[in-house]
Enzyme design. Structure first.
Site, PDB file in Angstrom:
ATOM      1  N   CYS A 149       0.859  -1.179   0.000  1.00  0.00           N
ATOM      2  CA  CYS A 149       0.000   0.000   0.000  1.00  0.00           C
ATOM      3  C   CYS A 149       0.901   1.236   0.000  1.00  0.00           C
ATOM      4  O   CYS A 149       1.825   1.333   0.820  1.00  0.00           O
ATOM      5  CB  CYS A 149      -0.902   0.000   1.237  1.00  0.00           C
ATOM      6  SG  CYS A 149      -1.844   1.529   1.434  1.00  0.00           S
ATOM      7  N   ASP A 156      -0.478  -5.752   0.245  1.00  0.00           N
ATOM      8  CA  ASP A 156      -1.746  -5.977  -0.448  1.00  0.00           C
ATOM      9  C   ASP A 156      -1.595  -7.252  -1.259  1.00  0.00           C
ATOM     10  O   ASP A 156      -0.520  -7.529  -1.804  1.00  0.00           O
ATOM     11  CB  ASP A 156      -2.075  -4.813  -1.387  1.00  0.00           C
ATOM     12  CG  ASP A 156      -2.549  -3.575  -0.648  1.00  0.00           C
ATOM     13  OD1 ASP A 156      -3.267  -3.717   0.355  1.00  0.00           O
ATOM     14  OD2 ASP A 156      -2.206  -2.466  -1.082  1.00  0.00           O
ATOM     15  N   VAL A 208       5.528 -13.844 -24.114  1.00  0.00           N
ATOM     16  CA  VAL A 208       6.372 -13.496 -22.970  1.00  0.00           C
ATOM     17  C   VAL A 208       6.923 -14.783 -22.364  1.00  0.00           C
ATOM     18  O   VAL A 208       6.216 -15.787 -22.244  1.00  0.00           O
ATOM     19  CB  VAL A 208       5.605 -12.642 -21.923  1.00  0.00           C
ATOM     20  CG1 VAL A 208       4.481 -13.424 -21.268  1.00  0.00           C
ATOM     21  CG2 VAL A 208       6.548 -12.072 -20.880  1.00  0.00           C
ATOM     22  N   GLU A 209       8.193 -14.748 -22.016  1.00  0.00           N
ATOM     23  CA  GLU A 209       8.846 -15.902 -21.397  1.00  0.00           C
ATOM     24  C   GLU A 209       8.430 -15.928 -19.925  1.00  0.00           C
ATOM     25  O   GLU A 209       8.524 -14.922 -19.222  1.00  0.00           O
ATOM     26  CB  GLU A 209      10.365 -15.776 -21.571  1.00  0.00           C
ATOM     27  CG  GLU A 209      11.145 -17.014 -21.214  1.00  0.00           C
ATOM     28  CD  GLU A 209      11.372 -17.138 -19.731  1.00  0.00           C
ATOM     29  OE1 GLU A 209      11.114 -18.247 -19.208  1.00  0.00           O
ATOM     30  OE2 GLU A 209      11.769 -16.153 -19.091  1.00  0.00           O
ATOM     31  N   SER A 210       7.946 -17.074 -19.445  1.00  0.00           N
ATOM     32  CA  SER A 210       7.284 -17.129 -18.134  1.00  0.00           C
ATOM     33  C   SER A 210       8.217 -16.845 -16.953  1.00  0.00           C
ATOM     34  O   SER A 210       7.792 -16.243 -15.976  1.00  0.00           O
ATOM     35  CB  SER A 210       6.579 -18.474 -17.946  1.00  0.00           C
ATOM     36  OG  SER A 210       7.501 -19.533 -17.953  1.00  0.00           O
ATOM     37  N   HIS A 219      -3.905  -0.343  -6.147  1.00  0.00           N
ATOM     38  CA  HIS A 219      -4.355  -1.508  -6.899  1.00  0.00           C
ATOM     39  C   HIS A 219      -4.518  -1.182  -8.380  1.00  0.00           C
ATOM     40  O   HIS A 219      -4.117  -1.960  -9.251  1.00  0.00           O
ATOM     41  CB  HIS A 219      -5.694  -2.021  -6.366  1.00  0.00           C
ATOM     42  CG  HIS A 219      -5.707  -2.399  -4.923  1.00  0.00           C
ATOM     43  ND1 HIS A 219      -4.585  -2.723  -4.200  1.00  0.00           N
ATOM     44  CD2 HIS A 219      -6.741  -2.519  -4.064  1.00  0.00           C
ATOM     45  CE1 HIS A 219      -4.918  -3.028  -2.964  1.00  0.00           C
ATOM     46  NE2 HIS A 219      -6.230  -2.898  -2.845  1.00  0.00           N
TER      47      HIS A 219
END
Length: 148
Positions: free
Chosen positions: A46, A53, A68-70, A87
């Site tokens: 936060c 959070d 995207v490469e994980s 958030h």
């Protein structure tokens, strides 16, 4: 386009800005399909209180020329553990960075944040309308109900 992280020892980046995301060629260019990453234990801080959070993120995308490469994605998302952000900023920022760098046909992210102060906050972003022939399953995360 040699991946920086795949097959290497990598440290968790100090911040999301320092994280390097790797992209590799899409093995099915010309085919419309969906890739989903479910991240049930996402953490950030936060920006007001510094308290942690927690969220369940679901990232869906229809690849373009790259995917995207994980491992690099895990490191990028892990870098948020010490990142102070609302958030909305975390969720939308992740989606926009992936979209801007990877350039998929389409991308959406759902951020299902756990309650703080008694209020759960869900944040959703997508790059635009999905391709017409894309099978798009529900993200599968029920709304927060507390004890029911």
């Amino acid at each position: 386009m040699t991946p920086k992280h795949l097959g290497q020892t990598s440290q968790l980046p100090a911040s999301p800005e320092e994280a390097v995301l790797d992209y590799v060629p899409n093995p099915r260019v010309g085919t419309t399909y969906l890739v989903r990453f479910a991240v049930p234990e996402f953490t950030s801080l936060c920006p007001v209180t510094g308290q942690p959070d927690f969220a369940h993120l679901v990232i869906d995308y229809a690849p373009g020329e790259t995917i995207v490469e994980s491992k690099s994605l895990k490191l990028f998302l892990g870098a948020f553990r010490n990142h102070a952000g609302f958030h909305e900023d975390c969720t939308v920022g992740i989606g926009q960075r992936l979209f801007d760098e990877m350039r998929p046909q389409w991308l959406r992210i759902g951020g299902y944040w756990y309650p703080r102060g008694g209020i759960p906050i869900d944040v959703f972003w997508q790059s635009g309308p999905p391709p017409a022939d894309l099978w798009l399953p529900d993200q599968g995360v029920p709304p927060y109900r507390g004890r029911g």
